[in-house]
Every structure is written in structure tokens, then in C-alpha cells.
Design an enzyme around this catalytic site. Structure first.
Site, PDB file in Angstrom:
ATOM      1  N   LYS A  96       0.867  -1.189   0.000  1.00  0.00           N
ATOM      2  CA  LYS A  96       0.000   0.000   0.000  1.00  0.00           C
ATOM      3  C   LYS A  96       0.902   1.238   0.000  1.00  0.00           C
ATOM      4  O   LYS A  96       1.799   1.354   0.848  1.00  0.00           O
ATOM      5  CB  LYS A  96      -0.833   0.028   1.290  1.00  0.00           C
ATOM      6  N   ASP A 130      -1.609  -2.009  -4.170  1.00  0.00           N
ATOM      7  CA  ASP A 130      -3.029  -1.841  -3.828  1.00  0.00           C
ATOM      8  C   ASP A 130      -3.493  -0.455  -4.250  1.00  0.00           C
ATOM      9  O   ASP A 130      -2.685   0.477  -4.347  1.00  0.00           O
ATOM     10  CB  ASP A 130      -3.226  -1.909  -2.305  1.00  0.00           C
ATOM     11  N   ARG A 180      -4.916  -5.997 -11.362  1.00  0.00           N
ATOM     12  CA  ARG A 180      -5.774  -6.803 -10.489  1.00  0.00           C
ATOM     13  C   ARG A 180      -7.096  -6.041 -10.371  1.00  0.00           C
ATOM     14  O   ARG A 180      -7.126  -4.917  -9.878  1.00  0.00           O
ATOM     15  CB  ARG A 180      -5.123  -6.953  -9.115  1.00  0.00           C
ATOM     16  N   LYS A 183     -13.692  -4.981  -6.814  1.00  0.00           N
ATOM     17  CA  LYS A 183     -14.880  -4.115  -6.800  1.00  0.00           C
ATOM     18  C   LYS A 183     -14.577  -2.800  -6.088  1.00  0.00           C
ATOM     19  O   LYS A 183     -15.042  -1.743  -6.481  1.00  0.00           O
ATOM     20  CB  LYS A 183     -16.041  -4.840  -6.117  1.00  0.00           C
ATOM     21  N   GLY A 184     -13.804  -2.849  -5.003  1.00  0.00           N
ATOM     22  CA  GLY A 184     -13.482  -1.631  -4.234  1.00  0.00           C
ATOM     23  C   GLY A 184     -14.019  -1.744  -2.823  1.00  0.00           C
ATOM     24  O   GLY A 184     -15.151  -2.192  -2.627  1.00  0.00           O
ATOM     25  N   THR A 226     -12.027 -11.445  -6.959  1.00  0.00           N
ATOM     26  CA  THR A 226     -13.415 -11.391  -6.508  1.00  0.00           C
ATOM     27  C   THR A 226     -13.826 -12.757  -5.955  1.00  0.00           C
ATOM     28  O   THR A 226     -13.268 -13.781  -6.362  1.00  0.00           O
ATOM     29  CB  THR A 226     -14.367 -10.979  -7.652  1.00  0.00           C
ATOM     30  N   HIS A 227     -14.801 -12.737  -5.051  1.00  0.00           N
ATOM     31  CA  HIS A 227     -15.372 -13.993  -4.551  1.00  0.00           C
ATOM     32  C   HIS A 227     -16.758 -14.204  -5.142  1.00  0.00           C
ATOM     33  O   HIS A 227     -17.481 -15.090  -4.741  1.00  0.00           O
ATOM     34  CB  HIS A 227     -15.472 -13.953  -3.023  1.00  0.00           C
ATOM     35  N   ARG A 288     -13.414  -3.515   7.216  1.00  0.00           N
ATOM     36  CA  ARG A 288     -13.798  -3.491   5.793  1.00  0.00           C
ATOM     37  C   ARG A 288     -14.285  -4.870   5.338  1.00  0.00           C
ATOM     38  O   ARG A 288     -15.199  -4.987   4.536  1.00  0.00           O
ATOM     39  CB  ARG A 288     -12.631  -3.000   4.913  1.00  0.00           C
TER      40      ARG A 288
HETATM   41  C1  LIG Z   1      -6.783 -10.362  -3.833  1.00  0.00           C
HETATM   42  C2  LIG Z   1      -7.601  -9.166  -3.469  1.00  0.00           C
HETATM   43  C3  LIG Z   1      -7.002  -7.922  -3.445  1.00  0.00           C
HETATM   44  C4  LIG Z   1      -7.756  -6.787  -3.128  1.00  0.00           C
HETATM   45  N1  LIG Z   1      -7.176  -5.560  -3.175  1.00  0.00           N
HETATM   46  C5  LIG Z   1      -7.934  -4.454  -3.006  1.00  0.00           C
HETATM   47  C6  LIG Z   1      -7.395  -3.162  -3.189  1.00  0.00           C
HETATM   48  O1  LIG Z   1      -6.204  -2.988  -3.479  1.00  0.00           O
HETATM   49  N2  LIG Z   1      -8.218  -2.089  -3.030  1.00  0.00           N
HETATM   50  C7  LIG Z   1      -9.552  -2.232  -2.719  1.00  0.00           C
HETATM   51  O2  LIG Z   1     -10.266  -1.237  -2.635  1.00  0.00           O
HETATM   52  N3  LIG Z   1     -10.063  -3.452  -2.517  1.00  0.00           N
HETATM   53  C8  LIG Z   1      -9.314  -4.565  -2.647  1.00  0.00           C
HETATM   54  N4  LIG Z   1      -9.870  -5.801  -2.456  1.00  0.00           N
HETATM   55  C9  LIG Z   1     -11.221  -5.915  -1.878  1.00  0.00           C
HETATM   56  C10 LIG Z   1     -12.321  -5.800  -2.916  1.00  0.00           C
HETATM   57  O3  LIG Z   1     -12.409  -4.456  -3.367  1.00  0.00           O
HETATM   58  C11 LIG Z   1     -13.691  -6.205  -2.338  1.00  0.00           C
HETATM   59  O4  LIG Z   1     -14.024  -5.375  -1.265  1.00  0.00           O
HETATM   60  C12 LIG Z   1     -13.771  -7.650  -1.870  1.00  0.00           C
HETATM   61  O5  LIG Z   1     -13.059  -8.501  -2.706  1.00  0.00           O
HETATM   62  C13 LIG Z   1     -15.237  -8.125  -1.829  1.00  0.00           C
HETATM   63  O6  LIG Z   1     -15.824  -8.007  -3.087  1.00  0.00           O
HETATM   64  P1  LIG Z   1     -16.205  -9.253  -4.032  1.00  0.00           P
HETATM   65  O7  LIG Z   1     -15.670  -8.975  -5.376  1.00  0.00           O
HETATM   66  O8  LIG Z   1     -15.820 -10.530  -3.424  1.00  0.00           O
HETATM   67  O9  LIG Z   1     -17.789  -9.126  -4.210  1.00  0.00           O
HETATM   68  P2  LIG Z   1     -18.990  -8.998  -3.195  1.00  0.00           P
HETATM   69  O10 LIG Z   1     -20.184  -8.696  -4.033  1.00  0.00           O
HETATM   70  O11 LIG Z   1     -18.659  -8.093  -2.071  1.00  0.00           O
HETATM   71  O12 LIG Z   1     -19.101 -10.451  -2.617  1.00  0.00           O
HETATM   72  C14 LIG Z   1     -19.508 -11.569  -3.399  1.00  0.00           C
HETATM   73  C15 LIG Z   1     -19.660 -12.761  -2.461  1.00  0.00           C
HETATM   74  O13 LIG Z   1     -18.358 -13.100  -1.947  1.00  0.00           O
HETATM   75  C16 LIG Z   1     -18.441 -13.444  -0.581  1.00  0.00           C
HETATM   76  N5  LIG Z   1     -17.714 -12.430   0.220  1.00  0.00           N
HETATM   77  C17 LIG Z   1     -17.234 -11.253  -0.202  1.00  0.00           C
HETATM   78  N6  LIG Z   1     -16.604 -10.601   0.799  1.00  0.00           N
HETATM   79  C18 LIG Z   1     -16.713 -11.379   1.886  1.00  0.00           C
HETATM   80  C19 LIG Z   1     -16.287 -11.270   3.233  1.00  0.00           C
HETATM   81  N7  LIG Z   1     -15.616 -10.223   3.661  1.00  0.00           N
HETATM   82  N8  LIG Z   1     -16.586 -12.288   4.070  1.00  0.00           N
HETATM   83  C20 LIG Z   1     -17.255 -13.385   3.664  1.00  0.00           C
HETATM   84  N9  LIG Z   1     -17.682 -13.548   2.392  1.00  0.00           N
HETATM   85  C21 LIG Z   1     -17.425 -12.572   1.521  1.00  0.00           C
HETATM   86  C22 LIG Z   1     -19.920 -13.442  -0.238  1.00  0.00           C
HETATM   87  O14 LIG Z   1     -20.432 -14.741  -0.469  1.00  0.00           O
HETATM   88  C23 LIG Z   1     -20.510 -12.460  -1.226  1.00  0.00           C
HETATM   89  O15 LIG Z   1     -21.861 -12.682  -1.485  1.00  0.00           O
HETATM   90  C24 LIG Z   1      -9.134  -6.935  -2.784  1.00  0.00           C
HETATM   91  C25 LIG Z   1      -9.721  -8.202  -2.822  1.00  0.00           C
HETATM   92  C26 LIG Z   1      -8.992  -9.308  -3.155  1.00  0.00           C
HETATM   93  C27 LIG Z   1      -9.670 -10.647  -3.205  1.00  0.00           C
END
Ligand SMILES: Cc1cc2nc3c(=O)[nH]c(=O)nc-3n(C[C@H](O)[C@H](O)[C@H](O)COP(=O)(O)OP(=O)(O)OC[C@H]3O[C@@H](n4cnc5c(N)ncnc54)[C@H](O)[C@@H]3O)c2cc1C
Length: 307
Positions: A96, A130, A180, A183-184, A226-227, A288
Site C-alpha cells: 500500500k 493496492d 488486479r 470491486k473496491g 473477486t469472490h 472493511r
Molecule cells: C486479492 C484481493 C485484493 C484486493 N485488493 C484491493 C485493493 O487494493 N483495493 C480495494 O479497494 N479493494 C481490494 N480488495 C477488496 C475488494 O475491493 C472487495 O471489497 C472484496 O473482494 C469483496 O468483493 P467481491 O468482489 O468478493 O464481491 P462482493 O459482491 O462483495 O461479494 C460476493 C460474495 O463473496 C463473498 N464475500 C465477499 N466478501 C466477503 C467477506 N468479507 N466475508 C465473507 N464472504 C465474503 C460473499 O459470499 C458475497 O456474497 C481486494 C480483494 C482481493 C480478493
């Protein structure tokens, strides 16, 4: 509403000081973090490698205000890169810029980043950058461009919730970046970021398609962090339609989230990386994670009653 409250909590010094010390909160955070030290992170990375999953290690903490402290973070990462190499481990790191001193001055962060990149390059390792809250995006992109002109072994995060990201991606593609896509994770005003999840998801998918086109064209590395199962399925389909082999499609997730899915994707032949966070400054980051899925609060509550 709960998401906003949790994101507010992530920036609250009183809560950081008082809640982070509670034993049940510490028990709950272990779900997302194997330990507070880089050694704990590396041990977990070794375990994950048995399932063909590579790791990205990151030290928790942000907004460093002293130059010495920022330089110490850079030295820490150099040590981690050496430890990864000594173990013969395939792992990357993610840094970061606020932890490398960008609030003190862009030149401070640039110098610290340079020392990390040079160490990584010597060992054939890779460094992600990041992206933090929106006020840092321009400065982060500027530093990335400068770093990328000297080193190929570096990538930057882009956030699909920001309205500006399609433009940022288009401007970056000519320099053959590594991206990478996430979503944010920060609280942003509606002028800056799409407030509705469905718009964020739609934008993510559009950006993903642009990135897949770039991957097919060559020279660009894309990691879909993303998850979101629906998005991942859509990206798998789009990649296949473009003739991108499974090994050429990279999915990143966080440690402790979607663990079975991570293993499943790796077993299918996709490139899967898991972001392992460690360090003592975990409270804002953990808030977060709760904000992303407020249902996680029940998990914290359950830990109140366990030992
Ligand atoms: C490798 C990596 C690097 C990242 N780097 C950054 C960065 O540099 N800057 C930044 O702003 N963000 C970063 N993020 C975080 C990202 O922005 C999201 O906030 C985070 O990944 C959750 O979003 P999602 O795409 O999984 O979708 P979402 O719509 O939030 O989640 C989809 C599904 O995934 C599961 N899920 C998601 N989050 C969680 C949780 N916390 N606990 C349990 N289940 C969950 C749930 O089943 C949810 O329904 C990073 C994420 C990852 C995986």
C-alpha cells in the site's frame, strides 16, 4: 446502512483502540488471517501451495506519517521477498503506498517502492500495488506508471466501483500493465463511485471483458480478484470464448473466503492466488471485511461465547 456504519468504524480511532484488544474480536479475525507475523503468512502460503494455490502476502497497516517508519515497511517487504526466495516458494507481495509514505510525499513512496521492486526483480518476484481510497488514485497511477517504465514485475489494482476506472484502464493498456481488478472496499461518495451493487457488478464485468481482450492480445496480465461466483462463472465463459486456456485465467481471493471454491478452481486448472494479510494493524482492514458481508458480524458474535 450497516455497511456504511462498519466502514465508518474502520476509520474510528476510538474503536480501533478499544475493540481490537478484545479477545473475542481477536478470535474472530483469525478466520481471515493466519497470524500477525510474516512467518505465519509464509507457513500458510506453503500449505496452500500443496493445493496448487499461490499466495500474495501483504502487511496490514496504512497512512504512515514518518519517513523512518515508511522505510522500515520497505525493509520489511525486502526481508519477506528474501524469505519467500529462501523457501523456494512461488508467492508475490502486495503493498500500500500510504504505508510506503505517500502522505509524506510521492517521492518518499516512490523511493521505497523502488527498493522493493529492485529486490523483487533480482529474484524474479512480483509486486502488486493496492489502490486505496479515491483521493489516492491519481497519485497511485502516476507512481505505477513510473515504476512500470523501469520494472516489468509490478501490477496495480483497479476498482470497478469507481466511475473513472474504464478510462484509467484504457489509458494504462498501452504500457502493457498487470492489473488486479476488484470491486473496491472503501466508503466513497456517489459522484465518485457507483452506489448500487448491481452497477458495480455490471462495470466489473465490462472491465473484465476489456481485460480479457487485452490478455488475448498479449503483454497484459489480468487477475480477477473477486469472490463473486456469478462474476467468476461469467469470466470463465468469456475467457473460454476468447480461447484463453484455463492456466491463463487468474482468479484471486482473500484468505479464509471461499476456500472450497479456491481449491475447486485450482483443481480445474485455473491460476488461483490467495491474498494473505498479516500484521498487528488489522482492525480497519477487518472492519472493511465485515462491511463487505455484514452477515460476518454473526460470526463475531458467536466468538463472544467461545474461548
Ligand atoms: C486479492 C484481493 C485484493 C484486493 N485488493 C484491493 C485493493 O487494493 N483495493 C480495494 O479497494 N479493494 C481490494 N480488495 C477488496 C475488494 O475491493 C472487495 O471489497 C472484496 O473482494 C469483496 O468483493 P467481491 O468482489 O468478493 O464481491 P462482493 O459482491 O462483495 O461479494 C460476493 C460474495 O463473496 C463473498 N464475500 C465477499 N466478501 C466477503 C467477506 N468479507 N466475508 C465473507 N464472504 C465474503 C460473499 O459470499 C458475497 O456474497 C481486494 C480483494 C482481493 C480478493
Amino acid at each position: 446502512m450497516l455497511r456504511k456504519l462498519l466502514l465508518w468504524g474502520s476509520e474510528n480511532a476510538f474503536l480501533t483502540e478499544h475493540l481490537a484488544g478484545l479477545a473475542f474480536v481477536q478470535r474472530a479475525v483469525r478466520r481471515f488471517m493466519p497470524g500477525e507475523t510474516s512467518e505465519a503468512g509464509i507457513e500458510e502460503a506453503v500449505r496452500l501451495s500443496a493445493s496448487r494455490i499461490t499466495s500474495v502476502l501483504t502487511l496490514l497497516g496504512e497512512n504512515v506519517t514518518e519517513a523512518d517508519e515508511a522505510a522500515e515497511v520497505a525493509r520489511h517487504y525486502q526481508g519477506v521477498l528474501e524469505a519467500i526466495a529462501d523457501r523456494g516458494l512461488e508467492a508475490e507481495i502486495s503493498v500500500k503506498l500510504t504505508q510506503l509514505g505517500i502522505d509524506i510525499g510521492p517521492d518518499v513512496a516512490a523511493a521505497n517502492l523502488e527498493s522493493i521492486l529492485a529486490t523483487a526483480e533480482e529474484r524474479g518476484q512480483f509486486v502488486w500495488i493496492d489502490v486505496e481510497s479515491s483521493g489516492y488514485v491519481d497519485r497511485t497511477l502516476d507512481l505505477y506508471r513510473a515504476a512500470r517504465s523501469r520494472h516489468v514485475n509490478t501490477g496495480i489494482c483497479l476498482q470497478a466501483y469507481l466511475r473513472r476506472t474504464a478510462g484509467d484502464l484504457a489509458a494504462l493498456l498501452p504500457i502493457e500493465p498487470s492489473i488486479r481488478l476488484v470491486k473496491g472496499a472503501y466508503a466513497e461518495p456517489p459522484e465518485v463511485a457507483y452506489p448500487r451493487k448491481k452497477d458495480v457488478d455490471r462495470n466489473y464485468f465490462e472491465l473484465a471483458k476489456t481485460l480479457l481482450d487485452a490478455v488475448r492480445g498479449g503483454g497484459v496480465r489480468a487477475a480477477f480478484a473477486t469472490h463473486d461466483e456469478r462474476l467468476i462463472r461469467g469470466i470463465e465463459k468469456e475467457a473460454a470464448e476468447r480461447g484463453i486456456a484455463r492456466g491463463g485465467l487468474e482468479i484471486q481471493m482473500m484468505y479464509g473466503i471461499g476456500t472450497a471454491r479456491q481449491k475447486g478452481l485450482a483443481a480445474k486448472g485455473y491460476r488461483v492466488e490467495v491474498l494473505i494479510s498479516y500484521g498487528t494493524a488489522w482492525f480497519p482492514w477487518y472492519m472493511r471485511r465485515l462491511a463487505e458481508r455484514p452477515a460476518n458480524l454473526w460470526f463475531v458474535m458467536r466468538k463472544m461465547g467461545s474461548s
